[in-house]
Motif scaffolding. Structure first.
Motif, PDB file in Angstrom:
ATOM      1  N   MET A   1     -14.830   7.079  -7.632  1.00  0.00           N
ATOM      2  CA  MET A   1     -13.907   6.926  -6.540  1.00  0.00           C
ATOM      3  C   MET A   1     -13.104   5.630  -6.688  1.00  0.00           C
ATOM      4  O   MET A   1     -11.951   5.578  -6.274  1.00  0.00           O
ATOM      5  CB  MET A   1     -14.650   6.938  -5.209  1.00  0.00           C
ATOM      6  CG  MET A   1     -15.123   8.308  -4.778  1.00  0.00           C
ATOM      7  SD  MET A   1     -13.854   9.584  -4.754  1.00  0.00           S
ATOM      8  CE  MET A   1     -12.627   8.921  -3.692  1.00  0.00           C
ATOM      9  N   LYS A   2     -13.715   4.629  -7.307  1.00  0.00           N
ATOM     10  CA  LYS A   2     -13.011   3.361  -7.472  1.00  0.00           C
ATOM     11  C   LYS A   2     -11.763   3.552  -8.335  1.00  0.00           C
ATOM     12  O   LYS A   2     -10.689   3.027  -8.026  1.00  0.00           O
ATOM     13  CB  LYS A   2     -13.951   2.333  -8.104  1.00  0.00           C
ATOM     14  CG  LYS A   2     -13.409   0.938  -8.162  1.00  0.00           C
ATOM     15  CD  LYS A   2     -14.474  -0.014  -8.680  1.00  0.00           C
ATOM     16  CE  LYS A   2     -13.984  -1.427  -8.665  1.00  0.00           C
ATOM     17  NZ  LYS A   2     -14.998  -2.373  -9.144  1.00  0.00           N
ATOM     18  N   ARG A   5      -9.144   5.504  -6.336  1.00  0.00           N
ATOM     19  CA  ARG A   5      -8.490   4.652  -5.350  1.00  0.00           C
ATOM     20  C   ARG A   5      -7.446   3.756  -6.020  1.00  0.00           C
ATOM     21  O   ARG A   5      -6.389   3.489  -5.455  1.00  0.00           O
ATOM     22  CB  ARG A   5      -9.516   3.785  -4.621  1.00  0.00           C
ATOM     23  CG  ARG A   5     -10.298   4.541  -3.595  1.00  0.00           C
ATOM     24  CD  ARG A   5     -11.274   3.633  -2.867  1.00  0.00           C
ATOM     25  NE  ARG A   5     -12.116   4.415  -1.994  1.00  0.00           N
ATOM     26  CZ  ARG A   5     -11.740   4.838  -0.785  1.00  0.00           C
ATOM     27  NH1 ARG A   5     -10.564   4.553  -0.327  1.00  0.00           N
ATOM     28  NH2 ARG A   5     -12.564   5.548  -0.055  1.00  0.00           N
ATOM     29  N   LYS A   6      -7.739   3.311  -7.248  1.00  0.00           N
ATOM     30  CA  LYS A   6      -6.780   2.493  -7.986  1.00  0.00           C
ATOM     31  C   LYS A   6      -5.528   3.299  -8.323  1.00  0.00           C
ATOM     32  O   LYS A   6      -4.413   2.790  -8.239  1.00  0.00           O
ATOM     33  CB  LYS A   6      -7.417   1.988  -9.282  1.00  0.00           C
ATOM     34  CG  LYS A   6      -7.578   0.523  -9.322  1.00  0.00           C
ATOM     35  CD  LYS A   6      -8.156   0.068 -10.630  1.00  0.00           C
ATOM     36  CE  LYS A   6      -8.698  -1.320 -10.397  1.00  0.00           C
ATOM     37  NZ  LYS A   6      -9.326  -1.890 -11.533  1.00  0.00           N
ATOM     38  N   VAL A   8      -4.314   5.851  -6.675  1.00  0.00           N
ATOM     39  CA  VAL A   8      -3.557   6.089  -5.450  1.00  0.00           C
ATOM     40  C   VAL A   8      -2.987   4.774  -4.896  1.00  0.00           C
ATOM     41  O   VAL A   8      -1.993   4.770  -4.176  1.00  0.00           O
ATOM     42  CB  VAL A   8      -4.459   6.789  -4.399  1.00  0.00           C
ATOM     43  CG1 VAL A   8      -3.749   6.975  -3.087  1.00  0.00           C
ATOM     44  CG2 VAL A   8      -4.923   8.122  -4.931  1.00  0.00           C
ATOM     45  N   LYS A  10      -4.918   2.456  -3.127  1.00  0.00           N
ATOM     46  CA  LYS A  10      -5.584   2.155  -1.861  1.00  0.00           C
ATOM     47  C   LYS A  10      -6.907   1.443  -2.147  1.00  0.00           C
ATOM     48  O   LYS A  10      -7.487   1.575  -3.215  1.00  0.00           O
ATOM     49  CB  LYS A  10      -5.879   3.444  -1.088  1.00  0.00           C
ATOM     50  CG  LYS A  10      -4.662   4.275  -0.774  1.00  0.00           C
ATOM     51  CD  LYS A  10      -3.771   3.577   0.219  1.00  0.00           C
ATOM     52  CE  LYS A  10      -2.534   4.408   0.501  1.00  0.00           C
ATOM     53  NZ  LYS A  10      -1.630   3.765   1.412  1.00  0.00           N
ATOM     54  N   THR A  11      -7.381   0.684  -1.161  1.00  0.00           N
ATOM     55  CA  THR A  11      -8.684   0.024  -1.275  1.00  0.00           C
ATOM     56  C   THR A  11      -9.600   0.559  -0.188  1.00  0.00           C
ATOM     57  O   THR A  11      -9.176   1.319   0.685  1.00  0.00           O
ATOM     58  CB  THR A  11      -8.539  -1.503  -1.105  1.00  0.00           C
ATOM     59  OG1 THR A  11      -8.100  -1.773   0.232  1.00  0.00           O
ATOM     60  CG2 THR A  11      -7.572  -2.084  -2.105  1.00  0.00           C
ATOM     61  N   ARG A  12     -10.852   0.133  -0.224  1.00  0.00           N
ATOM     62  CA  ARG A  12     -11.812   0.543   0.800  1.00  0.00           C
ATOM     63  C   ARG A  12     -11.400  -0.007   2.172  1.00  0.00           C
ATOM     64  O   ARG A  12     -11.724   0.569   3.203  1.00  0.00           O
ATOM     65  CB  ARG A  12     -13.219   0.045   0.458  1.00  0.00           C
ATOM     66  CG  ARG A  12     -13.835   0.666  -0.776  1.00  0.00           C
ATOM     67  CD  ARG A  12     -14.377   2.036  -0.539  1.00  0.00           C
ATOM     68  NE  ARG A  12     -15.515   1.983   0.361  1.00  0.00           N
ATOM     69  CZ  ARG A  12     -15.915   3.007   1.086  1.00  0.00           C
ATOM     70  NH1 ARG A  12     -15.289   4.144   1.022  1.00  0.00           N
ATOM     71  NH2 ARG A  12     -16.946   2.896   1.886  1.00  0.00           N
ATOM     72  N   ASP A  14      -8.570   0.038   3.417  1.00  0.00           N
ATOM     73  CA  ASP A  14      -7.589   0.927   4.037  1.00  0.00           C
ATOM     74  C   ASP A  14      -8.255   2.047   4.835  1.00  0.00           C
ATOM     75  O   ASP A  14      -7.585   2.746   5.588  1.00  0.00           O
ATOM     76  CB  ASP A  14      -6.674   1.537   2.964  1.00  0.00           C
ATOM     77  CG  ASP A  14      -5.827   0.481   2.281  1.00  0.00           C
ATOM     78  OD1 ASP A  14      -5.468  -0.511   2.941  1.00  0.00           O
ATOM     79  OD2 ASP A  14      -5.530   0.652   1.083  1.00  0.00           O
ATOM     80  N   ASN A  18     -12.742   9.685   1.221  1.00  0.00           N
ATOM     81  CA  ASN A  18     -12.797  10.094  -0.175  1.00  0.00           C
ATOM     82  C   ASN A  18     -12.184  11.477  -0.373  1.00  0.00           C
ATOM     83  O   ASN A  18     -11.525  11.727  -1.380  1.00  0.00           O
ATOM     84  CB  ASN A  18     -14.246  10.103  -0.674  1.00  0.00           C
ATOM     85  CG  ASN A  18     -14.821   8.712  -0.772  1.00  0.00           C
ATOM     86  OD1 ASN A  18     -14.099   7.731  -0.785  1.00  0.00           O
ATOM     87  ND2 ASN A  18     -16.139   8.634  -0.842  1.00  0.00           N
ATOM     88  N   ILE A  21      -8.455  11.221  -0.681  1.00  0.00           N
ATOM     89  CA  ILE A  21      -8.041  10.683  -1.985  1.00  0.00           C
ATOM     90  C   ILE A  21      -8.206  11.741  -3.074  1.00  0.00           C
ATOM     91  O   ILE A  21      -7.340  11.896  -3.934  1.00  0.00           O
ATOM     92  CB  ILE A  21      -8.837   9.408  -2.311  1.00  0.00           C
ATOM     93  CG1 ILE A  21      -8.394   8.300  -1.358  1.00  0.00           C
ATOM     94  CG2 ILE A  21      -8.634   8.989  -3.757  1.00  0.00           C
ATOM     95  CD1 ILE A  21      -9.128   7.015  -1.495  1.00  0.00           C
ATOM     96  N   CYS A  25      -5.231  13.351  -5.514  1.00  0.00           N
ATOM     97  CA  CYS A  25      -5.322  13.363  -6.977  1.00  0.00           C
ATOM     98  C   CYS A  25      -5.576  14.770  -7.523  1.00  0.00           C
ATOM     99  O   CYS A  25      -5.618  14.950  -8.738  1.00  0.00           O
ATOM    100  CB  CYS A  25      -6.435  12.433  -7.437  1.00  0.00           C
ATOM    101  SG  CYS A  25      -6.128  10.708  -7.050  1.00  0.00           S
TER     102      CYS A  25
END
Length: 84
Positions: A1-2, A5-6, A8, A10-12, A14, A18, A21, A25
Protein backbone atom coordinates in the motif's frame (compact mmCIF):
# COMPACT_ATOMS: atom_id res chain seq x y z
CA UNK A 1 0.00 0.00 0.00
CA UNK A 2 2.93 2.32 0.64
CA UNK A 3 4.00 2.06 -3.00
CA UNK A 4 0.44 2.58 -4.23
CA UNK A 5 0.02 5.64 -2.04
CA UNK A 6 3.23 7.04 -3.55
CA UNK A 7 1.88 6.45 -7.07
CA UNK A 8 -1.35 8.26 -6.24
CA UNK A 9 0.51 10.99 -4.34
CA UNK A 10 -1.28 10.55 -1.02
CA UNK A 11 -0.02 9.82 2.49
CA UNK A 12 -1.59 8.14 5.50
CA UNK A 13 -2.27 11.60 6.92
CA UNK A 14 -4.71 12.21 4.05
CA UNK A 15 -6.91 9.48 5.59
CA UNK A 16 -7.92 7.88 2.29
CA UNK A 17 -9.10 4.28 2.49
CA UNK A 18 -6.97 1.51 0.99
CA UNK A 19 -9.90 0.33 -1.13
CA UNK A 20 -10.19 3.80 -2.71
CA UNK A 21 -6.48 3.82 -3.56
CA UNK A 22 -6.69 0.28 -5.03
CA UNK A 23 -9.65 1.39 -7.16
CA UNK A 24 -7.70 4.40 -8.44
CA UNK A 25 -4.75 2.18 -9.38
CA UNK A 26 -7.09 -0.53 -10.73
CA UNK A 27 -5.45 -3.20 -8.55
CA UNK A 28 -7.29 -6.25 -7.24
CA UNK A 29 -7.13 -7.22 -3.56
CA UNK A 30 -4.75 -10.09 -2.82
CA UNK A 31 -7.52 -12.29 -1.38
CA UNK A 32 -9.64 -11.90 -4.50
CA UNK A 33 -6.59 -12.52 -6.69
CA UNK A 34 -5.77 -15.78 -4.88
CA UNK A 35 -9.41 -16.91 -5.04
CA UNK A 36 -9.56 -16.24 -8.77
CA UNK A 37 -6.34 -18.17 -9.35
CA UNK A 38 -7.54 -21.15 -7.31
CA UNK A 39 -10.86 -21.32 -9.11
CA UNK A 40 -9.17 -21.10 -12.52
CA UNK A 41 -6.72 -23.85 -11.55
CA UNK A 42 -9.55 -26.07 -10.25
CA UNK A 43 -11.43 -25.63 -13.52
CA UNK A 44 -8.27 -26.41 -15.48
CA UNK A 45 -7.60 -29.61 -13.50
CA UNK A 46 -11.23 -30.73 -13.78
CA UNK A 47 -10.92 -30.68 -17.59
CA UNK A 48 -7.87 -32.99 -17.45
CA UNK A 49 -8.21 -36.78 -17.88
CA UNK A 50 -8.90 -38.67 -14.63
CA UNK A 51 -5.70 -40.74 -14.80
CA UNK A 52 -3.40 -37.68 -14.65
CA UNK A 53 -1.42 -37.18 -11.45
CA UNK A 54 -2.94 -33.74 -10.83
CA UNK A 55 -6.46 -35.21 -10.75
CA UNK A 56 -5.39 -38.00 -8.41
CA UNK A 57 -3.72 -35.54 -6.04
CA UNK A 58 -6.71 -33.15 -6.21
CA UNK A 59 -9.12 -35.94 -5.29
CA UNK A 60 -6.78 -36.78 -2.39
CA UNK A 61 -6.89 -40.55 -2.76
CA UNK A 62 -4.47 -41.50 -0.01
CA UNK A 63 -3.55 -44.70 1.78
CA UNK A 64 -2.36 -45.02 5.35
CA UNK A 65 -2.50 -42.90 8.48
CA UNK A 66 -1.24 -39.42 9.17
CA UNK A 67 1.00 -38.53 12.05
CA UNK A 68 -0.64 -37.25 15.25
CA UNK A 69 -1.43 -33.57 15.54
CA UNK A 70 -3.52 -31.08 13.66
CA UNK A 71 -4.62 -32.35 10.24
CA UNK A 72 -2.94 -30.67 7.31
CA UNK A 73 -5.14 -28.78 4.84
CA UNK A 74 -5.52 -30.37 1.46
CA UNK A 75 -6.24 -28.65 -1.84
CA UNK A 76 -9.90 -29.63 -1.76
CA UNK A 77 -10.30 -28.10 1.71
CA UNK A 78 -8.95 -24.75 0.55
CA UNK A 79 -11.33 -24.83 -2.43
CA UNK A 80 -14.24 -25.47 -0.06
CA UNK A 81 -13.21 -22.43 1.95
CA UNK A 82 -13.42 -20.24 -1.16
CA UNK A 83 -16.92 -21.49 -1.94
CA UNK A 84 -16.21 -23.65 -5.00
Amino acid sequence: MKALRKIVGKTRLDKIRNTDIRNQCQIQEIGEWVETGRSQWAAHVSRMPEDRMTGIVRDNISVGKRSPGRPKRSGSNSLELTGL
